[in-house]
Each structure stands twice: as C-alpha cells, then as structure tokens.
Motif scaffolding. Structure first.
Motif, PDB file in Angstrom:
ATOM      1  N   UNK A   1      30.855  16.470 -10.529  1.00  0.00           N
ATOM      2  CA  UNK A   1      31.649  17.619 -10.989  1.00  0.00           C
ATOM      3  C   UNK A   1      32.104  18.360  -9.734  1.00  0.00           C
ATOM      4  N   UNK A   2      33.311  18.057  -9.303  1.00  0.00           N
ATOM      5  CA  UNK A   2      33.784  18.604  -8.038  1.00  0.00           C
ATOM      6  C   UNK A   2      33.931  20.119  -8.090  1.00  0.00           C
ATOM      7  N   UNK A   3      34.281  20.646  -9.265  1.00  0.00           N
ATOM      8  CA  UNK A   3      34.406  22.101  -9.398  1.00  0.00           C
ATOM      9  C   UNK A   3      33.052  22.783  -9.243  1.00  0.00           C
ATOM     10  N   UNK A   4      32.015  22.132  -9.765  1.00  0.00           N
ATOM     11  CA  UNK A   4      30.667  22.704  -9.654  1.00  0.00           C
ATOM     12  C   UNK A   4      30.216  22.699  -8.192  1.00  0.00           C
ATOM     13  N   UNK A   5      30.546  21.627  -7.489  1.00  0.00           N
ATOM     14  CA  UNK A   5      30.205  21.564  -6.064  1.00  0.00           C
ATOM     15  C   UNK A   5      30.921  22.670  -5.299  1.00  0.00           C
ATOM     16  N   UNK A   6      32.182  22.856  -5.576  1.00  0.00           N
ATOM     17  CA  UNK A   6      32.959  23.885  -4.876  1.00  0.00           C
ATOM     18  C   UNK A   6      32.412  25.277  -5.147  1.00  0.00           C
ATOM     19  N   UNK A   7      31.946  25.499  -6.376  1.00  0.00           N
ATOM     20  CA  UNK A   7      31.417  26.814  -6.740  1.00  0.00           C
ATOM     21  C   UNK A   7      30.136  27.153  -5.995  1.00  0.00           C
ATOM     22  N   UNK A   8      29.454  26.132  -5.464  1.00  0.00           N
ATOM     23  CA  UNK A   8      28.224  26.355  -4.707  1.00  0.00           C
ATOM     24  C   UNK A   8      28.497  26.814  -3.279  1.00  0.00           C
ATOM     25  N   UNK A   9      29.751  26.761  -2.877  1.00  0.00           N
ATOM     26  CA  UNK A   9      30.157  27.199  -1.536  1.00  0.00           C
ATOM     27  C   UNK A   9      29.312  26.525  -0.444  1.00  0.00           C
TER      28      UNK A   9
ATOM     29  N   UNK B   1      34.056  10.930  -1.550  1.00  0.00           N
ATOM     30  CA  UNK B   1      34.049  11.427  -0.176  1.00  0.00           C
ATOM     31  C   UNK B   1      35.332  12.194   0.124  1.00  0.00           C
ATOM     32  N   UNK B   2      36.461  11.655  -0.298  1.00  0.00           N
ATOM     33  CA  UNK B   2      37.744  12.315  -0.039  1.00  0.00           C
ATOM     34  C   UNK B   2      37.835  13.660  -0.746  1.00  0.00           C
ATOM     35  N   UNK B   3      37.308  13.735  -1.980  1.00  0.00           N
ATOM     36  CA  UNK B   3      37.317  15.001  -2.715  1.00  0.00           C
ATOM     37  C   UNK B   3      36.405  16.020  -2.051  1.00  0.00           C
ATOM     38  N   UNK B   4      35.248  15.568  -1.574  1.00  0.00           N
ATOM     39  CA  UNK B   4      34.293  16.473  -0.927  1.00  0.00           C
ATOM     40  C   UNK B   4      34.845  17.016   0.390  1.00  0.00           C
ATOM     41  N   UNK B   5      35.578  16.186   1.113  1.00  0.00           N
ATOM     42  CA  UNK B   5      36.132  16.616   2.397  1.00  0.00           C
ATOM     43  C   UNK B   5      37.095  17.783   2.249  1.00  0.00           C
ATOM     44  N   UNK B   6      37.680  17.932   1.071  1.00  0.00           N
ATOM     45  CA  UNK B   6      38.608  19.034   0.838  1.00  0.00           C
ATOM     46  C   UNK B   6      37.867  20.356   0.648  1.00  0.00           C
ATOM     47  N   UNK B   7      36.546  20.264   0.417  1.00  0.00           N
ATOM     48  CA  UNK B   7      35.730  21.468   0.221  1.00  0.00           C
ATOM     49  C   UNK B   7      35.113  21.932   1.529  1.00  0.00           C
ATOM     50  N   UNK B   8      34.503  21.004   2.240  1.00  0.00           N
ATOM     51  CA  UNK B   8      33.837  21.358   3.504  1.00  0.00           C
ATOM     52  C   UNK B   8      33.529  20.092   4.289  1.00  0.00           C
ATOM     53  N   UNK B   9      32.863  20.224   5.418  1.00  0.00           N
ATOM     54  CA  UNK B   9      32.463  19.067   6.217  1.00  0.00           C
ATOM     55  C   UNK B   9      31.608  18.123   5.373  1.00  0.00           C
TER      56      UNK B   9
ATOM     57  N   UNK C   1      28.580  26.543  12.881  1.00  0.00           N
ATOM     58  CA  UNK C   1      27.192  26.986  12.782  1.00  0.00           C
ATOM     59  C   UNK C   1      26.347  25.891  12.135  1.00  0.00           C
ATOM     60  N   UNK C   2      25.036  26.026  12.279  1.00  0.00           N
ATOM     61  CA  UNK C   2      24.138  25.102  11.602  1.00  0.00           C
ATOM     62  C   UNK C   2      24.304  25.265  10.089  1.00  0.00           C
ATOM     63  N   UNK C   3      24.572  24.189   9.350  1.00  0.00           N
ATOM     64  CA  UNK C   3      24.765  24.300   7.901  1.00  0.00           C
ATOM     65  C   UNK C   3      23.535  24.894   7.207  1.00  0.00           C
ATOM     66  N   UNK C   4      23.763  25.858   6.346  1.00  0.00           N
ATOM     67  CA  UNK C   4      22.673  26.523   5.621  1.00  0.00           C
ATOM     68  C   UNK C   4      22.710  26.238   4.116  1.00  0.00           C
ATOM     69  N   UNK C   5      23.862  25.769   3.622  1.00  0.00           N
ATOM     70  CA  UNK C   5      24.010  25.466   2.196  1.00  0.00           C
ATOM     71  C   UNK C   5      24.428  23.988   2.078  1.00  0.00           C
ATOM     72  N   UNK C   6      23.481  23.184   1.587  1.00  0.00           N
ATOM     73  CA  UNK C   6      23.661  21.729   1.589  1.00  0.00           C
ATOM     74  C   UNK C   6      23.770  21.189   0.166  1.00  0.00           C
TER      75      UNK C   6
END
Length: 271
Positions: free
Chosen positions: A69-77, A93-101, A17-22
């Motif tokens: 803060x990778x945990x804070x990013x993940x909490x934002x879903x 970048x590698x850490x972020x890829x584990x959360x989402x696109x 889907x079109x990303x809504x949470x950036x």
C-alpha cells in the motif's frame, strides 16, 4: 554533510542525516534491524515480518513483499525504505524511490549477507553492533565448514511449493545454502524456482534426501508419505524454511540448525 551510500545494486543513495524512520519490506532484513538495536526506528513492516512476533502489533503493516500500500507507506513519512531484489518487484522499488531514499539488497551468498550487515551498520550508525554480528557469523561458518567437510555429499531435492510442485534450483540463496551443507541439488541445472512434474514415470531412486520447506508452502507430515512414492529410497525431512532462505542476523543461528539436521539425517539413515 551529505552521506553517500551505495546499495547492493550499486545504486547511490544520498542522505543528509542518519535515517530515523525506517520502512522494511523484507522480513529477514526487519529481523536484522531489530538485532542491530533499531526496533524503535522501524515505522512500517510487511505482514510477513514475523520476527520478533510482537512487531506486527506495534508497527504499521504496509502490505506483503510483492503487493504494498504505497499510500500507507507515504503517510508514515519514512526517511528510508529497505527492499530486496528478489523479494520485491522492480515496480515496488520504483514507487518507493518517489517517496524517499530506497536501499535494495541483492543476496546470493554469505559474503553478500555480511556486506549487507556492514552496510546497515554504516547507514544507521550501528557499526559496532554490525561488527559483532558479522564476527559471530564468520566464526559459526568456519566451525561448520570443519564439521561438514567430513560428511558425504548427498543428492537432495528442496521443495518450496505444492500444486504445482516447485523446487529451489540454481541462482538462489537456497541453492547456495544447500551447497554449504554438502547437499548436491538435483535441480541445479535449472534456475530459480522451476515447476516439476511428478507422475508414475518420474521415480527418482538415486535421491538421498528430500527437504520439505516450512515456507512459502507449509509442508506437513502428510506430504512426506505422498512424496515417498516418487523418491522411494530418500529420507524425507520437514525443514525450517527460514533457516535456508533468511539472511542477515538469522545466520548467527543457522549453522547449529544445519549441524543438527545432518546428525538427524545420519541417525535416520542408520536405522
């Protein structure tokens, strides 16, 4: 239906889907998102995302560009995280890829910038808004090219840091922008952001202009006097670093700034 997007590192992203949470980890790209009409979709930014200024009050700050803060990013879903090859580290970048696109930009010139704007237009269903920004930048760039081609080439040093002294050299967006301005970068034979020595044996009499950037080091008027010793024949000017290093929608404003800068230099050198 899954949408396939390719970022500027030729990495493929698959989005249902079109990303809504950036989450944006790049200040200039955050500004672009807002100018595309996506402010309400932004959920996380860096502490350096200062345009528009109110964003830092209304969005979650997830760190800087080099430390997050990778945990804070993940909490934002988030649905997507936006990075840049130069601004962010490979580890980020590698850490972020584990959360989402995770989309990574790679900018060396205006063509790269226009491609990024168009990519965001497709990615976020903002093609019309993206096209308006692209067309404006192209028109401004063409007008400036006509203006600057009549101006002489000036030898320039562009400082970004003090203690140690550091300058912008080749393989940077700043160096590309200097070229657009008919500025010959004295340090073009070096790469990236080298440290340089300034002492009594390094007096550069043939430099026409020294530019002191407002970022990342906040150069002030007091530094102009200090550097005049080493560049006795140069005009030393404080410049807005965002105009030389930010891309995206900021490019709709830079060419008016560059024209005024050149006119101010001409007026000063005529004194």
């Amino acid at each position: 239906m899954t949408k396939q997007i390719q970022d500027q590192l030729n990495r493929k992203l698959y989005l249902k889907n079109t990303p809504k949470r950036i989450v944006s980890l790049v200040p200039s790209q955050t500004e672009l998102l807002v100018d595309l009409g996506l402010e309400t979709s932004i959920v996380g930014v860096t502490k350096f995302c200062v345009h528009p200024i109110h964003l830092k009050k209304s969005k979650t700050i997830v760190g800087g560009t080099k430390h997050i803060n990778i945990d804070k990013i993940q909490s934002l879903n988030p649905d997507i995280i936006l990075c840049n090859k130069e601004e962010n580290t490979k580890e980020i970048v590698e850490a972020c890829q584990k959360i989402c696109s995770t989309h990574v930009s790679d900018i060396f010139n205006i063509e790269d910038s226009l491609q990024l704007i168009s990519q965001y237009g497709s990615l976020f269903d903002k093609k019309e808004e993206a096209l308006k920004i692209v067309n404006k930048i192209q028109k401004e760039a063409d007008d400036f090219k006509t203006f600057i081609q009549k101006k002489p080439i000036l030898k320039v040093v562009y400082f970004i840091w003090k203690n140690p002294w550091m300058v912008a050299a080749n393989s940077t967006f700043i160096n590309y922008v200097l070229g657009l301005n008919n500025f010959e970068n004295v340090y073009e034979t070096k790469t990236r952001y080298p440290e340089i020595e300034l002492n009594n044996s390094t007096i550069y009499k043939d430099v026409d202009v020294v530019l002191l950037s407002s970022e990342p080091f906040p150069f002030k008027n007091l530094h102009k006097k200090e550097l005049q010793t080493f560049y006795p024949n140069a005009t030393i000017e404080l410049v807005d670093g965002e105009m030389f290093s930010w891309y995206g929608s900021r490019l709709t404003k830079v060419f008016t700034y560059f024209k005024n800068l050149r006119l101010n230099l001409e007026a000063f050198q005529a004194l």
